[in-house]
Enzyme design. Structure first.
Site, PDB file in Angstrom:
ATOM      1  N   ASP A  47      49.759  56.093  23.329  1.00  8.41           N
ATOM      2  CA  ASP A  47      48.334  55.880  23.621  1.00  8.41           C
ATOM      3  C   ASP A  47      48.000  54.389  23.746  1.00  8.41           C
ATOM      4  O   ASP A  47      47.057  53.898  23.110  1.00  8.41           O
ATOM      5  CB  ASP A  47      47.450  56.502  22.534  1.00  8.41           C
ATOM      6  CG  ASP A  47      47.860  57.918  22.168  1.00  8.41           C
ATOM      7  OD1 ASP A  47      48.281  58.650  23.082  1.00  8.41           O
ATOM      8  OD2 ASP A  47      47.777  58.275  20.994  1.00  8.41           O
ATOM      9  N   ASN A 186      40.699  73.147  24.813  1.00  9.40           N
ATOM     10  CA  ASN A 186      40.843  72.183  23.716  1.00  9.40           C
ATOM     11  C   ASN A 186      39.843  71.050  23.823  1.00  9.40           C
ATOM     12  O   ASN A 186      39.075  70.804  22.890  1.00  9.40           O
ATOM     13  CB  ASN A 186      42.271  71.643  23.676  1.00  9.40           C
ATOM     14  CG  ASN A 186      43.275  72.729  23.351  1.00  9.40           C
ATOM     15  OD1 ASN A 186      43.764  73.413  24.247  1.00  9.40           O
ATOM     16  ND2 ASN A 186      43.571  72.911  22.072  1.00  9.40           N
ATOM     17  N   GLU A 223      41.892  64.665  28.329  1.00 13.54           N
ATOM     18  CA  GLU A 223      41.711  63.686  27.263  1.00 13.54           C
ATOM     19  C   GLU A 223      42.102  62.294  27.763  1.00 13.54           C
ATOM     20  O   GLU A 223      42.514  62.118  28.908  1.00 13.54           O
ATOM     21  CB  GLU A 223      42.541  64.058  26.033  1.00 13.54           C
ATOM     22  CG  GLU A 223      44.043  64.004  26.256  1.00 13.54           C
ATOM     23  CD  GLU A 223      44.847  64.415  25.015  1.00 13.54           C
ATOM     24  OE1 GLU A 223      44.266  65.011  24.094  1.00 13.54           O
ATOM     25  OE2 GLU A 223      46.063  64.150  24.998  1.00 13.54           O
ATOM     26  N   HIS A 287      48.067  59.147  28.798  1.00 14.87           N
ATOM     27  CA  HIS A 287      47.172  58.362  27.943  1.00 14.87           C
ATOM     28  C   HIS A 287      47.245  56.884  28.316  1.00 14.87           C
ATOM     29  O   HIS A 287      47.698  56.029  27.548  1.00 14.87           O
ATOM     30  CB  HIS A 287      47.454  58.546  26.468  1.00 14.87           C
ATOM     31  CG  HIS A 287      46.239  58.203  25.648  1.00 14.87           C
ATOM     32  ND1 HIS A 287      45.559  59.116  24.881  1.00 14.87           N
ATOM     33  CD2 HIS A 287      45.545  57.043  25.540  1.00 14.87           C
ATOM     34  CE1 HIS A 287      44.522  58.535  24.312  1.00 14.87           C
ATOM     35  NE2 HIS A 287      44.477  57.260  24.712  1.00 14.87           N
ATOM     36  N   ARG A 321      57.476  58.315  21.934  1.00 14.48           N
ATOM     37  CA  ARG A 321      56.681  57.852  23.071  1.00 14.48           C
ATOM     38  C   ARG A 321      56.664  56.325  23.041  1.00 14.48           C
ATOM     39  O   ARG A 321      56.525  55.727  21.975  1.00 14.48           O
ATOM     40  CB  ARG A 321      55.270  58.427  22.992  1.00 14.48           C
ATOM     41  CG  ARG A 321      55.227  59.935  23.214  1.00 14.48           C
ATOM     42  CD  ARG A 321      53.831  60.494  23.087  1.00 14.48           C
ATOM     43  NE  ARG A 321      53.342  60.442  21.713  1.00 14.48           N
ATOM     44  CZ  ARG A 321      52.138  60.859  21.335  1.00 14.48           C
ATOM     45  NH1 ARG A 321      51.292  61.335  22.246  1.00 14.48           N
ATOM     46  NH2 ARG A 321      51.769  60.808  20.073  1.00 14.48           N
ATOM     47  N   TRP A 364      63.445  56.488  55.094  1.00 12.11           N
ATOM     48  CA  TRP A 364      63.052  57.799  55.599  1.00 12.11           C
ATOM     49  C   TRP A 364      64.318  58.502  56.067  1.00 12.11           C
ATOM     50  O   TRP A 364      64.977  58.058  56.988  1.00 12.11           O
ATOM     51  CB  TRP A 364      62.049  57.681  56.751  1.00 12.11           C
ATOM     52  CG  TRP A 364      61.701  59.002  57.361  1.00 12.11           C
ATOM     53  CD1 TRP A 364      62.118  59.504  58.557  1.00 12.11           C
ATOM     54  CD2 TRP A 364      60.881  60.020  56.771  1.00 12.11           C
ATOM     55  NE1 TRP A 364      61.619  60.753  58.756  1.00 12.11           N
ATOM     56  CE2 TRP A 364      60.853  61.107  57.683  1.00 12.11           C
ATOM     57  CE3 TRP A 364      60.179  60.120  55.570  1.00 12.11           C
ATOM     58  CZ2 TRP A 364      60.136  62.265  57.420  1.00 12.11           C
ATOM     59  CZ3 TRP A 364      59.470  61.281  55.311  1.00 12.11           C
ATOM     60  CH2 TRP A 364      59.452  62.340  56.233  1.00 12.11           C
ATOM     61  N   ASP A 379      58.952  55.529  48.176  1.00 15.84           N
ATOM     62  CA  ASP A 379      59.879  55.298  49.292  1.00 15.84           C
ATOM     63  C   ASP A 379      59.875  53.844  49.738  1.00 15.84           C
ATOM     64  O   ASP A 379      60.796  53.401  50.432  1.00 15.84           O
ATOM     65  CB  ASP A 379      59.505  56.177  50.491  1.00 15.84           C
ATOM     66  CG  ASP A 379      59.990  57.612  50.353  1.00 15.84           C
ATOM     67  OD1 ASP A 379      60.613  57.932  49.319  1.00 15.84           O
ATOM     68  OD2 ASP A 379      59.743  58.409  51.267  1.00 15.84           O
ATOM     69  N   HIS A 456      63.573  43.715  61.320  1.00 19.95           N
ATOM     70  CA  HIS A 456      63.186  44.962  61.970  1.00 19.95           C
ATOM     71  C   HIS A 456      63.145  44.763  63.477  1.00 19.95           C
ATOM     72  O   HIS A 456      62.827  43.680  63.984  1.00 19.95           O
ATOM     73  CB  HIS A 456      61.843  45.479  61.447  1.00 19.95           C
ATOM     74  CG  HIS A 456      60.706  44.516  61.576  1.00 19.95           C
ATOM     75  ND1 HIS A 456      60.003  44.336  62.743  1.00 19.95           N
ATOM     76  CD2 HIS A 456      60.134  43.686  60.660  1.00 19.95           C
ATOM     77  CE1 HIS A 456      59.044  43.444  62.551  1.00 19.95           C
ATOM     78  NE2 HIS A 456      59.108  43.022  61.295  1.00 19.95           N
ATOM     79  N   ASP A 474      60.493  38.636  62.353  1.00 20.53           N
ATOM     80  CA  ASP A 474      60.964  39.984  62.037  1.00 20.53           C
ATOM     81  C   ASP A 474      61.859  40.002  60.802  1.00 20.53           C
ATOM     82  O   ASP A 474      62.054  41.062  60.192  1.00 20.53           O
ATOM     83  CB  ASP A 474      61.734  40.590  63.221  1.00 20.53           C
ATOM     84  CG  ASP A 474      60.830  40.938  64.391  1.00 20.53           C
ATOM     85  OD1 ASP A 474      59.589  40.956  64.216  1.00 20.53           O
ATOM     86  OD2 ASP A 474      61.357  41.180  65.488  1.00 20.53           O
TER      87      ASP A 474
END
Length: 480
Positions: A47, A186, A223, A287, A321, A364, A379, A456, A474
């Site tokens: 928490d 709850n 919660e 939380h 946790r 991809w 990704d 690219h 690029d």
């Protein structure tokens, strides 16, 4: 006629020259540059709440597994919280109210004083959980003088917890979780304006109750509300279901100009916005709270989870946790994208194109490319780790496919699983250089193909030798 033909030829030559040798308009350096942290921030701390104060410190508190005290630590960096010394500022009562189940503390600074909101049971009934407030006087809350302001009174004397406070347009609100006696669940999420830091005013509004399938696994729970604001919108995340691997985050959204105490102002996500991920071995994330990076340019999600799925006995008795952080990204429509709970270790980055600022490197079907509006977010997230080939190199590991790396083969860039060979290590290792088109950016030179850089072309990634300004653009990326 001949004169017109010459003019046309000259025009074509000018256009061709511009295409080959002139750099595109320079992309702006991102408003939110990359930040990285190493998870977990704190073991056995659930928490979690981190408050960034104007004094340059982050203040961190969380539930301890003994459920018997409230602790604080502080550091000038988020990572520094992992090694900061911890101080107990308050201990449960020996008898009566505030004597058991000390849960979910949050620290806030309001009108010159510190306030800690927390939940507690009673020694006569440990499940008589109610919300309480501490007030601290002093510049440093770790050494402040703390006094008890008492219980926060709500509509019913029923199970209530997880109070958080926030301000929208100058109005301070309290949000919390409480059992509505008229409902078969709850807890639901409630909201009210505040008269002062320990008193609500008006009739609380019930914003959400657990009705969807992913909100009712094990227990019917809404919660742990937490609020982040962006682009004129208010986003309220909350946790749902039992506190095991089914624990997850949902989200409510409202306009900042709407009446936030009107439940009709809010819309609920139809699916979880953050949940367990087996690939990264993260289970039951929830939380949460929000803070910002050290430079104030990135929003940071703070949450707890476990590193394993199976729990023996009651999850509330499992102490493991732990507190974690990772960057929040924002979609083109202004809504947050939390992605997945990333693997332990260094958090990942995203890489936007210098020439196409809205496009990010992504995989991809294992082919690497650049694309806008990437979904799922993971990704387009990569952990920059020590190069598999060593010698001052880096490798880029997929966030949602741990053990898979960007590598080149036949001069194309793919995301593939490390097969342990020296050939793969070499193909998946790069020298990180200053951006070829902008030194504020990054370029990646292939370790085993000197002079060839990741770039690219037609939106697909290759390793090529940049020859023109366009090529250099690029091959330049910004880390986000």
């Amino acid at each position: 006629m001949r004169r017109n033909a010459v003019r046309l030829l000259l025009a074509l030559l000018v256009a061709l020259t511009a295409a080959l040798g002139t750099a595109p308009a320079q992309a702006a350096v991102p408003d939110s540059p990359a930040v990285t942290y190493t998870n977990p921030i704190a073991e056995k701390r659930a928490d979690p709440h981190i408050f960034k104060h104007t004094d340059g410190y982050y203040y961190f508190t969380a539930t301890v597994p003994e459920y018997d005290r409230i602790v604080l630590r502080r550091a000038t960096t988020l990572q520094g919280l992992s090694t900061a010394s911890e101080v107990t500022i308050w201990t449960k009562h020996g008898s009566g109210v505030m004597g058991a189940h000390i849960w979910a503390p949050e620290i806030h600074y309001i009108d010159g004083k510190w306030y800690v909101y927390f939940a507690a049971g009673s020694t006569s009934d440990v499940w008589a959980i109610r919300m309480y407030v501490l007030e601290g006087t002093g510049a440093n809350p770790l050494t402040a003088t703390w006094t008890e302001k008492g219980q926060i009174t709500t509509t019913w004397e029923s199970f209530s917890l997880d109070a958080t406070t926030f301000v929208v347009n100058g109005v301070r609100y309290l949000a919390w979780a409480q059992r509505n006696p008229a409902e078969d669940n709850n807890t639901s999420i409630f909201l009210a304006k505040m008269a002062n830091p320990w008193t609500i005013q008006g009739t609380p509004a019930e914003l959400s109750q657990p009705t969807l399938s992913w909100e009712t696994v094990g227990y019917k729970v809404n919660e742990g509300p937490a609020v982040i604001q962006h682009g004129g919108k208010v986003f309220l995340t909350y946790s749902a279901s039992a506190t095991d691997a089914n624990y997850c985050l949902g989200m409510l959204t409202a306009s900042a100009t709407a009446d936030l105490t009107n439940p009709a102002s809010w819309t609920k996500s139809s699916t979880p916005v953050f949940q367990s991920n087996a690939s990264t071995s993260q289970y039951g994330p929830g939380h949460n709270s929000f803070t910002t990076s050290e430079d104030g340019k990135s929003d940071i999600l703070v949450y707890h989870d476990r590193g394993y799925k199976d729990i023996s006995g009651d999850p509330l008795n499992d102490p493991n946790r732990r507190t974690r952080v990772q960057k929040v990204y924002w979609k083109a429509d202004g809504t947050p994208d939390f992605g997945i709970p990333v693997a332990d270790g260094v958090t990942p980055k995203r890489f936007s194109s210098y020439n196409f600022p809205d496009r990010f490197i992504r995989h991809w079907e294992y082919r690497a490319k650049i694309e806008a509006n990437v979904a799922p977010l993971a990704d387009s997230q990569f952990r920059v780790v020590t190069g598999l080939a060593g010698t001052g190199t880096v490798s880029l590991e997929s966030a949602n496919f741990p053990g898979y790396y960007l590598r080149h083969k036949n001069y194309e860039v793919w995301v593939e699983k490390n097969d342990g060979t020296s050939a793969f290590a070499a193909d998946a290792s790069f020298y990180q250089r200053s951006g070829l088109a902008d030194s504020a950016g990054i370029s990646y030179e292939a370790y085993n193909l000197a002079g060839r850089y990741v770039r690219h072309y037609d939106y697909l990634l290759y390793v090529q030798t940049p020859a023109t300004a366009t090529d250099r653009g690029d091959a330049t990326f910004y880390a986000q």
